[in-house]
Design a protein around this motif. Structure first.
Motif, PDB file in Angstrom:
ATOM      1  N   GLY A  72      35.256 -69.856  10.770  1.00 52.86           N
ATOM      2  CA  GLY A  72      35.459 -68.416  10.910  1.00 52.86           C
ATOM      3  C   GLY A  72      35.223 -67.597   9.661  1.00 52.86           C
ATOM      4  N   ALA A  73      34.976 -68.231   8.505  1.00 51.45           N
ATOM      5  CA  ALA A  73      34.793 -67.496   7.255  1.00 51.45           C
ATOM      6  C   ALA A  73      33.301 -67.379   6.911  1.00 51.45           C
ATOM      7  CB  ALA A  73      35.546 -68.196   6.119  1.00 51.45           C
ATOM      8  N   GLU A  74      32.806 -66.147   6.806  1.00 52.63           N
ATOM      9  CA  GLU A  74      31.401 -65.918   6.457  1.00 52.63           C
ATOM     10  C   GLU A  74      31.199 -66.173   4.959  1.00 52.63           C
ATOM     11  OE1 GLU A  74      28.532 -62.547   7.956  1.00 52.63           O
ATOM     12  OE2 GLU A  74      29.590 -61.831   6.170  1.00 52.63           O
ATOM     13  N   PHE A  75      30.033 -66.735   4.608  1.00 52.99           N
ATOM     14  CA  PHE A  75      29.724 -67.000   3.199  1.00 52.99           C
ATOM     15  C   PHE A  75      28.220 -66.948   2.984  1.00 52.99           C
ATOM     16  CE2 PHE A  75      29.676 -70.966   5.479  1.00 52.99           C
ATOM     17  CZ  PHE A  75      28.646 -71.710   4.929  1.00 52.99           C
ATOM     18  N   ASN A  76      27.813 -66.717   1.734  1.00 55.00           N
ATOM     19  CA  ASN A  76      26.397 -66.747   1.373  1.00 55.00           C
ATOM     20  C   ASN A  76      25.983 -68.185   1.137  1.00 55.00           C
ATOM     21  OD1 ASN A  76      25.954 -63.956   1.469  1.00 55.00           O
ATOM     22  ND2 ASN A  76      26.709 -63.690  -0.598  1.00 55.00           N
ATOM     23  N   ASP A  77      24.781 -68.537   1.579  1.00 61.39           N
ATOM     24  CA  ASP A  77      24.305 -69.905   1.463  1.00 61.39           C
ATOM     25  C   ASP A  77      22.804 -69.884   1.189  1.00 61.39           C
ATOM     26  OD1 ASP A  77      24.412 -72.699   1.556  1.00 61.39           O
ATOM     27  OD2 ASP A  77      24.225 -72.789   3.739  1.00 61.39           O
ATOM     28  N   LYS A  78      22.317 -70.968   0.642  1.00 60.03           N
ATOM     29  CA  LYS A  78      20.879 -71.192   0.511  1.00 60.03           C
ATOM     30  C   LYS A  78      20.598 -72.441   1.335  1.00 60.03           C
ATOM     31  CE  LYS A  78      18.444 -70.162  -3.214  1.00 60.03           C
ATOM     32  NZ  LYS A  78      17.407 -69.252  -2.779  1.00 60.03           N
ATOM     33  N   THR A  79      19.738 -72.334   2.333  1.00 55.86           N
ATOM     34  CA  THR A  79      19.444 -73.466   3.215  1.00 55.86           C
ATOM     35  C   THR A  79      18.723 -74.568   2.436  1.00 55.86           C
ATOM     36  OG1 THR A  79      17.316 -72.570   3.892  1.00 55.86           O
ATOM     37  CG2 THR A  79      19.243 -71.920   5.224  1.00 55.86           C
ATOM     38  N   ALA A  80      18.671 -75.755   3.016  1.00 51.56           N
ATOM     39  CA  ALA A  80      17.990 -76.884   2.375  1.00 51.56           C
ATOM     40  C   ALA A  80      16.515 -76.568   2.116  1.00 51.56           C
ATOM     41  CB  ALA A  80      18.123 -78.138   3.235  1.00 51.56           C
ATOM     42  N   ASP A  81      15.924 -75.689   2.947  1.00 52.25           N
ATOM     43  CA  ASP A  81      14.514 -75.323   2.760  1.00 52.25           C
ATOM     44  C   ASP A  81      14.346 -74.066   1.899  1.00 52.25           C
ATOM     45  OD1 ASP A  81      14.893 -73.128   4.634  1.00 52.25           O
ATOM     46  OD2 ASP A  81      14.730 -74.609   6.216  1.00 52.25           O
ATOM     47  N   GLY A  82      15.443 -73.585   1.296  1.00 51.26           N
ATOM     48  CA  GLY A  82      15.347 -72.527   0.300  1.00 51.26           C
ATOM     49  C   GLY A  82      15.546 -71.098   0.781  1.00 51.26           C
ATOM     50  N   ARG A  83      15.884 -70.900   2.050  1.00 50.65           N
ATOM     51  CA  ARG A  83      16.095 -69.540   2.557  1.00 50.65           C
ATOM     52  C   ARG A  83      17.512 -69.064   2.222  1.00 50.65           C
ATOM     53  NH1 ARG A  83      16.386 -69.845   7.874  1.00 50.65           N
ATOM     54  NH2 ARG A  83      16.562 -72.111   7.783  1.00 50.65           N
ATOM     55  N   ASP A  84      17.652 -67.766   1.903  1.00 47.77           N
ATOM     56  CA  ASP A  84      18.963 -67.167   1.652  1.00 47.77           C
ATOM     57  C   ASP A  84      19.519 -66.633   2.966  1.00 47.77           C
ATOM     58  OD1 ASP A  84      19.291 -67.420  -1.244  1.00 47.77           O
ATOM     59  OD2 ASP A  84      17.542 -66.093  -1.366  1.00 47.77           O
ATOM     60  N   VAL A  85      20.750 -67.028   3.294  1.00 50.54           N
ATOM     61  CA  VAL A  85      21.378 -66.623   4.549  1.00 50.54           C
ATOM     62  C   VAL A  85      22.862 -66.340   4.331  1.00 50.54           C
ATOM     63  CG1 VAL A  85      19.770 -67.988   5.978  1.00 50.54           C
ATOM     64  CG2 VAL A  85      21.932 -69.006   5.237  1.00 50.54           C
ATOM     65  N   LYS A  86      23.442 -65.621   5.299  1.00 49.21           N
ATOM     66  CA  LYS A  86      24.891 -65.529   5.432  1.00 49.21           C
ATOM     67  C   LYS A  86      25.234 -66.451   6.589  1.00 49.21           C
ATOM     68  CE  LYS A  86      26.563 -61.065   3.841  1.00 49.21           C
ATOM     69  NZ  LYS A  86      27.185 -61.650   2.674  1.00 49.21           N
ATOM     70  N   SER A  87      26.160 -67.363   6.371  1.00 52.02           N
ATOM     71  CA  SER A  87      26.515 -68.349   7.395  1.00 52.02           C
ATOM     72  C   SER A  87      27.949 -68.178   7.843  1.00 52.02           C
ATOM     73  CB  SER A  87      26.375 -69.774   6.837  1.00 52.02           C
ATOM     74  OG  SER A  87      25.195 -70.380   7.267  1.00 52.02           O
ATOM     75  N   THR A  88      28.183 -68.423   9.125  1.00 49.41           N
ATOM     76  CA  THR A  88      29.533 -68.494   9.671  1.00 49.41           C
ATOM     77  C   THR A  88      29.578 -69.671  10.637  1.00 49.41           C
ATOM     78  OG1 THR A  88      29.671 -66.081   9.606  1.00 49.41           O
ATOM     79  CG2 THR A  88      31.382 -67.235  10.854  1.00 49.41           C
ATOM     80  N   PHE A  89      30.599 -70.508  10.494  1.00 45.61           N
ATOM     81  CA  PHE A  89      30.833 -71.607  11.415  1.00 45.61           C
ATOM     82  C   PHE A  89      31.998 -71.228  12.322  1.00 45.61           C
ATOM     83  CE2 PHE A  89      28.515 -73.746   8.136  1.00 45.61           C
ATOM     84  CZ  PHE A  89      27.921 -74.844   8.727  1.00 45.61           C
ATOM     85  N   PHE A  90      31.872 -71.543  13.616  1.00 41.90           N
ATOM     86  CA  PHE A  90      32.973 -71.310  14.538  1.00 41.90           C
ATOM     87  C   PHE A  90      32.918 -72.353  15.638  1.00 41.90           C
ATOM     88  CE2 PHE A  90      29.434 -68.505  15.483  1.00 41.90           C
ATOM     89  CZ  PHE A  90      29.254 -68.610  16.851  1.00 41.90           C
ATOM     90  N   VAL A  91      33.972 -72.400  16.442  1.00 39.94           N
ATOM     91  CA  VAL A  91      34.070 -73.384  17.515  1.00 39.94           C
ATOM     92  C   VAL A  91      33.898 -72.670  18.847  1.00 39.94           C
ATOM     93  CG1 VAL A  91      35.588 -75.067  18.640  1.00 39.94           C
ATOM     94  CG2 VAL A  91      35.580 -74.859  16.142  1.00 39.94           C
ATOM     95  N   GLU A  92      33.003 -73.238  19.693  1.00 35.46           N
ATOM     96  CA  GLU A  92      32.811 -72.765  21.072  1.00 35.46           C
ATOM     97  C   GLU A  92      33.000 -73.967  21.966  1.00 35.46           C
ATOM     98  OE1 GLU A  92      28.984 -71.054  22.063  1.00 35.46           O
ATOM     99  OE2 GLU A  92      29.467 -69.200  21.017  1.00 35.46           O
ATOM    100  N   GLY A  93      34.116 -74.037  22.667  1.00 31.63           N
ATOM    101  CA  GLY A  93      34.390 -75.209  23.510  1.00 31.63           C
ATOM    102  C   GLY A  93      34.488 -76.447  22.645  1.00 31.63           C
TER     103      GLY A  93
END
Length: 138
Positions: A72-93
């Protein structure tokens, strides 16, 4: 539900198979050389969960990529392939969902991670282009 998922995901997983990963990466805007390299890797995924804090580590012959997050906590990340993203993990079912919002003109992406028949399945999606990757417990 997050605690139940944590128990199911915890540990190491070996890559078994995948389909359409290169097309998914292309849709995300990943360059040709990185796509070709990544499409042939067989990473090991490891999930460690302590006090509600998750660490997801992908290790391959090319690179080790570590993502630390809380549900549930949004954070800035750099993907393994080098892209800059804002990521959020959550649970659906019974699924661990990761939503990536592309930064600097990048594209959005979504991952569904779930356990089915003892295997970890990851469905990656960007603009309707999907890839499925399958892992077995190490």
């Amino acid at each position: 539900m997050a605690d139940k998922l944590a128990k199911e995901f915890a540990g190491s997983w070996n890559f078994v198979s995948g389909e359409n990963f290169e097309e998914y990466m292309k849709e995300c805007g990943v360059g040709l050389i990185t796509r070709k390299l990544a499409a042939n890797l067989k990473p090991v995924l490891e999930f460690v969960i302590e006090d509600g804090k998750w660490t997801m580590t992908s290790t391959s012959t090319f690179k080790t990529h570590v993502v630390k997050f809380e549900i549930g906590a949004e954070f800035n990340d750099k993907t393994a392939d080098g892209r800059d993203v804002k990521s959020t993990f959550f649970v659906e079912g019974d699924k661990l969902i990761q939503q990536e919002i592309g930064l600097k003109g990048g594209k959005d992406s979504r991952f569904e991670r779930y356990i089915e028949d003892g295997k970890l399945k990851i469905v990656c999606e960007c603009n309707g282009v999907k890839s499925t990757r399958i892992y077995e417990r190490a």
